[in-house]
Scaffold this active site. Structure first.
Site, PDB file in Angstrom:
ATOM      1  CG  HIS A  57      -2.033   0.992   1.119  1.00  0.00           C
ATOM      2  ND1 HIS A  57      -3.314   0.729   1.568  1.00  0.00           N
ATOM      3  CD2 HIS A  57      -2.078   2.247   0.611  1.00  0.00           C
ATOM      4  CE1 HIS A  57      -4.083   1.780   1.340  1.00  0.00           C
ATOM      5  NE2 HIS A  57      -3.347   2.728   0.775  1.00  0.00           N
ATOM      6  CG  ASN A  91      -4.328   7.679  -5.105  1.00  0.00           C
ATOM      7  OD1 ASN A  91      -3.355   6.945  -5.316  1.00  0.00           O
ATOM      8  ND2 ASN A  91      -4.420   8.435  -4.039  1.00  0.00           N
ATOM      9  CG  HIS A 175     -10.241   4.141   1.279  1.00  0.00           C
ATOM     10  ND1 HIS A 175      -9.109   4.846   1.598  1.00  0.00           N
ATOM     11  CD2 HIS A 175     -11.271   4.836   1.814  1.00  0.00           C
ATOM     12  CE1 HIS A 175      -9.435   5.928   2.300  1.00  0.00           C
ATOM     13  NE2 HIS A 175     -10.755   5.942   2.437  1.00  0.00           N
ATOM     14  CG  HIS A 228      -6.212   2.187   5.192  1.00  0.00           C
ATOM     15  ND1 HIS A 228      -7.583   2.203   5.125  1.00  0.00           N
ATOM     16  CD2 HIS A 228      -5.770   2.825   4.077  1.00  0.00           C
ATOM     17  CE1 HIS A 228      -7.952   2.831   4.023  1.00  0.00           C
ATOM     18  NE2 HIS A 228      -6.873   3.209   3.364  1.00  0.00           N
ATOM     19  CG  ASN A 275      -9.596   8.891   4.966  1.00  0.00           C
ATOM     20  OD1 ASN A 275     -10.203   8.346   5.884  1.00  0.00           O
ATOM     21  ND2 ASN A 275     -10.119   9.064   3.766  1.00  0.00           N
ATOM     22  CG  ASP A 302      -2.332   4.826   3.384  1.00  0.00           C
ATOM     23  OD1 ASP A 302      -2.149   5.143   2.189  1.00  0.00           O
ATOM     24  OD2 ASP A 302      -3.332   5.179   4.028  1.00  0.00           O
ATOM     25  CG  HIS A 306       0.409  14.995   1.055  1.00  0.00           C
ATOM     26  ND1 HIS A 306      -0.333  15.026  -0.102  1.00  0.00           N
ATOM     27  CD2 HIS A 306      -0.180  14.078   1.852  1.00  0.00           C
ATOM     28  CE1 HIS A 306      -1.336  14.164  -0.004  1.00  0.00           C
ATOM     29  NE2 HIS A 306      -1.258  13.563   1.174  1.00  0.00           N
TER      30      HIS A 306
HETATM   31 ZN   LIG Z   1      -6.953   4.324   1.701  1.00  0.00          ZN
END
Ligand SMILES: [Zn+2]
Length: 427
Positions: A57, A91, A175, A228, A275, A302, A306
């Protein structure tokens, strides 16, 4: 080309023993064999040899968001953390939702030595409305499907996707989040949200979605994997579903194992925003217990880089996510293995063997004669501090900067080639 790793320690048949590995043309040729010479010899000075870690992930951000991360920097971060295989989420912009876009993504993924397993999305543009052509994307090389970053709201879309993926025997990684229940929340509902005077995310927004999806999964037989997992109620539901024979697996992140919502520091609260959010102490302990009793199958970071500017927007407006690749092993080793809560073998299982097995990854790390030499070596003696300047990721958005840890990476090999090697006096 031959490479000899000397003077290490590692698990051989479940026992921690002195270990020497001979690698020939990228594969493990001998474990504790007689050969004492090679083209290159590396003296590991009693460091711990692990199968290459697997993190299914991560967010690599390329194409679309290369100011945050690129495949090169994300790959460098992964091998710095001892990971030799990673699962990259979809994504991206463009979303790899057609065979042509997916194949282009696979070409981009070649820019790093780390092995990237690429997720395809479940729905076109990850919008939750129209399912992709699973068979075509599987043919193009998708190993699993996920709309990670968003839940799939429409139950009929989810059911349809599960039916098709069950036939193809490919996993759906969820998710789990019901957007109609999240209340625009940015931190865990309750004390944390009140303290920062922001809207809160309830546990039910995750757990209700998992409940629905477990029912759908049971009716289809699909391999349903929950990303997650973060609430005690979710873990209880998954425990019951497993006992009933539902084909469900799940992962937990290092931060949900290490932090709860009382630990958010006001001076850089945005570095604690992700999240699902950091939950209560009881939820955190349920995650730890869930791993130990087998309800939670594996650990995944995860990794969500950023920019500094992104996180300077503060708790309310900054994007979700923290980086994880470079700190996961050392943090978990320090807080759970060194303290005697978990045996080292369990940590290696959750970070390597289990994901390999559950997702049937060929050509991924295990210490076995004949297999690819995907190997990570960790220094389990020296204490180091997590420094922003040591990150190879473009993202430095971590709540763990300044922490003292043991377990930094000495060496990472992918297919027998050095993908990361610690410089003298560096971590
Ligand atoms: Zn997620």
């Amino acid at each position: 080309m031959t490479l000899l790793l000397k003077n290490g320690v590692g698990f051989v048949e479940h026992k921690l023993v002195p270990l020497q590995i001979l690698i020939v043309n990228g594969r493990i040729q001998e474990l504790n064999g007689a050969t004492n010479q090679a083209d290159e010899v590396i003296d590991l000075q009693h460091a711990f040899i692990s199968p290459g870690l697997i993190d299914l992930h991560v967010h690599l951000r390329e194409p679309g968001f290369t100011n945050k991360e690129t495949i090169r920097t994300g790959g460098a971060a992964a091998v710095h953390g001892g990971f030799t295989t990673i699962g990259a989420m979809a994504n991206l912009n463009p979303t790899p939702d057609t065979p042509a876009r997916f194949k282009h993504q696979l070409e981009l993924n070649q820019q790093t030595p780390v092995k990237i397993k690429q997720y395809a999305p479940v729905t076109k543009k990850r919008a939750g409305h129209e399912i992709v052509d699973f068979a075509q994307l599987a043919n193009a090389g998708a190993f699993a499907f996920s709309d990670d970053g968003a839940g799939i709201e429409n139950a009929n879309v989810m059911l349809n996707a599960m039916q098709k993926l069950a036939k193809l025997q490919l996993p759906l990684c969820d998710h789990a989040q019901d957007m109609t229940l999240t209340n625009g929340g940015v931190l865990n509902a309750g004390a944390a949200a009140q303290r920062f005077k922001v809207p809160g995310v309830n546990n039910v927004s995750e757990t209700a979605q998992i409940a629905r999806n477990l029912v759908l999964a049971a009716s289809t037989g699909v391999h349903y994997h929950v990303c997650h997992v973060s609430t005690k109620e979710s873990i209880n539901l998954i425990r019951v579903a497993k006992a009933q024979g539902v084909n469900v697996t799940c992962e937990v992140t290092p931060h949900h194992l290490l932090l709860d919502d009382t630990m958010i520091k006001a001076e850089h609260a945005a570095q604690f925003k992700m999240n699902p959010p950091l939950r209560s102490a009881a939820d955190r302990l349920a995650c730890v217990a869930g791993l130990l009793d087998g309800t939670i199958d594996m650990i995944a970071t995860d990794h969500a880089p950023h920019t500094e500017t992104d996180k300077e927007l503060g708790i309310l407006s900054s994007p979700n996510g923290i980086v994880g690749s470079e700190t996961a092993f050392a943090l978990l080793y320090t807080k759970f293995v060194k303290t005697g809560i978990w045996p080292l073998a369990n940590l290696i299982n959750w970070m390597s063997t289990a994901p390999k097995k559950l997702f049937q990854l060929q050509n991924a790390g295990q210490l076995k004669v004949g297999d690819s030499a995907d190997i990570a070596v960790f220094d389990l003696d020296r204490q180091v501090s997590i420094k922003e300047t040591n990150f190879l990721s473009k993202g430095h958005n971590s709540p763990f900067i300044g922490e003292s840890v043991i377990g930094s990476t000495v060496l990472t090999l992918v297919d027998g080639k050095v993908a990361y090697r610690r410089k003298q006096d560096n971590d």
